[in-house]
Design an enzyme around this catalytic site. Structure first.
Site, PDB file in Angstrom:
ATOM      1  N   ARG A  63       1.175 -85.750  48.982  1.00  0.00           N
ATOM      2  CA  ARG A  63       1.455 -84.596  48.034  1.00  0.00           C
ATOM      3  C   ARG A  63       0.019 -84.038  47.553  1.00  0.00           C
ATOM      4  NH1 ARG A  63       3.218 -86.931  43.816  1.00  0.00           N
ATOM      5  NH2 ARG A  63       5.253 -87.823  44.761  1.00  0.00           N
ATOM      6  N   TYR A 117       3.734 -57.605  38.564  1.00  0.00           N
ATOM      7  CA  TYR A 117       4.612 -57.846  39.638  1.00  0.00           C
ATOM      8  C   TYR A 117       6.015 -58.193  38.989  1.00  0.00           C
ATOM      9  CZ  TYR A 117       6.187 -60.275  43.885  1.00  0.00           C
ATOM     10  OH  TYR A 117       6.989 -60.479  45.073  1.00  0.00           O
ATOM     11  N   ASP A 189      -3.690 -61.419  38.491  1.00  0.00           N
ATOM     12  CA  ASP A 189      -3.129 -61.546  39.859  1.00  0.00           C
ATOM     13  C   ASP A 189      -3.855 -60.453  40.767  1.00  0.00           C
ATOM     14  OD1 ASP A 189      -1.573 -61.010  42.148  1.00  0.00           O
ATOM     15  OD2 ASP A 189       0.378 -61.257  41.238  1.00  0.00           O
ATOM     16  N   LYS A 214       0.263 -62.245  51.615  1.00  0.00           N
ATOM     17  CA  LYS A 214       0.095 -61.021  51.897  1.00  0.00           C
ATOM     18  C   LYS A 214      -1.235 -60.972  53.018  1.00  0.00           C
ATOM     19  CE  LYS A 214       3.227 -60.247  48.950  1.00  0.00           C
ATOM     20  NZ  LYS A 214       3.210 -60.052  47.870  1.00  0.00           N
TER      21      LYS A 214
HETATM   22  C1  LIG Z   1       3.858 -60.639  46.706  1.00  0.00           C
HETATM   23  C2  LIG Z   1       3.332 -60.616  45.419  1.00  0.00           C
HETATM   24  C3  LIG Z   1       3.414 -61.918  44.648  1.00  0.00           C
HETATM   25  C4  LIG Z   1       4.082 -63.172  45.169  1.00  0.00           C
HETATM   26  O1  LIG Z   1       3.843 -63.531  46.252  1.00  0.00           O
HETATM   27  P1  LIG Z   1       4.816 -64.341  46.878  1.00  0.00           P
HETATM   28  O2  LIG Z   1       3.809 -65.353  47.931  1.00  0.00           O
HETATM   29  O3  LIG Z   1       5.732 -63.513  47.577  1.00  0.00           O
HETATM   30  O4  LIG Z   1       5.613 -65.360  46.224  1.00  0.00           O
HETATM   31  C5  LIG Z   1       2.545 -61.887  43.620  1.00  0.00           C
HETATM   32  N1  LIG Z   1       1.948 -60.710  43.221  1.00  0.00           N
HETATM   33  C6  LIG Z   1       1.923 -59.567  43.855  1.00  0.00           C
HETATM   34  C7  LIG Z   1       1.139 -58.572  43.272  1.00  0.00           C
HETATM   35  C8  LIG Z   1       2.611 -59.563  44.949  1.00  0.00           C
HETATM   36  O5  LIG Z   1       2.545 -58.507  45.664  1.00  0.00           O
END
Ligand SMILES: *Cc1c(COP(=O)(O)O)cnc(C)c1O
Length: 403
Positions: A63, A117, A189, A214
């Site tokens: 973990r 988001y 973010d 992403k």
């Molecule tokens: C897709 C996204 C997330 C979340 O990511 P996941 O890996 O899909 O949980 C967070 N912030 C932004 C700006 C995003 O586009």
């Protein structure tokens, strides 16, 4: 990697060298995929000693990760000037929620950028509220209103720039300076730009969060998130992640590392391609507005130019008038663009979006826009040839007009 001089290395070079300091590095380029729950100790004394050290790079139990995950975390830390360490999570949302749980406690107030988001908003309105944490949404483009939104119990600010869907770039140093002054932690973010395109910690953010799903993954085949921070917050992020039981699979960590190595050239191509497509769209009669941070005149372009080192392929545009059926006929007519969530993969995507359900402070349509101009389409530009993508959009506009 052996040898000094890392400080002078550009981020593009660190994409290649980062995380290659483990014992494996003498023998192979990439860390082996260490699939292990149990780590074996030579004897009882070593087992008891193991409890005393809790840090990446020390075997303990699955973990807490193993060399594959540690290599990825180290590579991400090297991409983030000012970071002491990085914690990995099973998704970007898991990273956001775990970071918020790290900095907040019952009775605190969280300020959330109105263009954050959507799942970030939902966490504030749902789970955090149930745990006694209040939230207030604010317009990140209105710095004075933001400053007024603070109260004595405001302990954290959740920022995102460019904003989700509507893509406004805000004055991050102004917002983080105010937060610091008020004694609040700034979480950011950074999924759109990644550490390569925006040095969040150097612009006053305390914790920078990335959905690795992403750009870092880059191939639409894995889910993962990360949070990087300086010494103080990294230690606490790690503690909270361990208490929540977060761990990522070594197979996914290896995929993410593979994606990271080529992210620089992918983002460069996407940025150039997206800007050309954005400029082409801006000339179309069917398009009312193009919301692309790299495009002069787009909301917050001046802040992007001032603060960011790069862009990516994700941007939006708004149809002039039209109804949802016309918008869908345009998207359905596209051949090279997939229809789906997520972005940052090698393939292009298109997504219709409506802003009304996910904003409470920022006007839509924006000030000065026609009331009819409200139907948005988000594009994630991939690695296809730009002329092919433009030709595809062109024939889809024709299909919409004939439909
Ligand atoms: C897709 C996204 C997330 C979340 O990511 P996941 O890996 O899909 O949980 C967070 N912030 C932004 C700006 C995003 O586009």
């Amino acid at each position: 990697m052996a040898g000094g001089g890392k400080k002078e290395q550009s981020l593009a070079t660190r994409l290649v060298t980062g995380g290659r300091s483990g014992d494996f590095a003498e023998h192979v380029v990439n860390p082996p995929v260490w699939r292990a729950s149990t780590h074996l100790y030579p004897d009882c004394a070593a087992l008891r000693d193991g409890v005393k050290t809790n840090e990446d790079g020390r075997f303990f139990y699955g973990r807490r990760g193993a060399p594959t995950q540690w290599a990825l975390a180290e590579a991400l830390t090297e991409l983030e000037p000012g970071a002491q360490g990085t914690v990995l999570y099973p998704s970007g949302v898991a990273a956001i929620v775990a970071a918020l749980l790290t900095v907040l406690r019952s009775g605190d107030v969280l300020l959330v950028a109105d263009n954050a988001y959507d799942p970030t908003r939902n966490t504030a309105m749902g789970m955090l509220k149930r745990y006694g944490i209040e939230h207030r949404f604010f317009d990140p483009l209105d710095v004075e209103a933001y400053e007024r939104a603070f109260c004595e119990r405001t302990k954290a600010v959740m920022l995102e720039s460019p904003g989700s869907l509507t893509m406004e770039v805000c004055d991050i140093p102004a917002l983080t300076t105010i937060a610091r002054h008020k004694g609040a932690v700034s979480l950011f973010d950074n999924t759109w730009a990644t550490g390569l395109g925006f040095a969040a910690l150097e612009h006053g953010c305390d914790i920078t969060i990335t959905s690795l799903t992403k750009h870092i993954g880059g191939h639409s085949d894995l889910m993962m998130g990360a949070a990087s921070a300086g010494e103080r917050w990294h230690r606490r992020l790690r503690q909270t992640a361990q208490q929540l039981g977060h761990v990522v699979s070594p197979d996914d960590a290896a995929l993410a590392l593979r994606g990271l190595r080529t992210m620089g050239v992918r983002l460069q191509h996407e940025t150039t391609s997206a800007l050309r497509i954005a400029q082409w769209l801006a000339e179309r009669d069917e398009v009312a507005h193009v919301l692309c941070p790299m495009l002069p005149g787009a909301p917050g372009h001046e802040f992007w130019k001032r603060d960011f080192a790069g862009g990516c392929g994700l941007f939006s545009f708004v149809l002039k008038g039209r109804d949802d059926a016309a918008r869908c006929s345009l998207i359905d007519a596209l051949n090279l663009f997939g229809i789906g969530y997520s972005w940052g993969g090698f393939e292009s995507l298109a997504l219709p979006f409506d802003v009304d359900p996910v904003r409470s402070q920022m006007a839509w349509p924006k000030e000065g826009w026609g009331l009819e101009d409200r139907l948005g389409i988000r594009l994630s530009i991939g690695l296809e040839d730009t002329d092919d993508l433009i030709a595809d959009l062109k024939q889809a506009f024709t299909a919409m007009d004939q439909g």
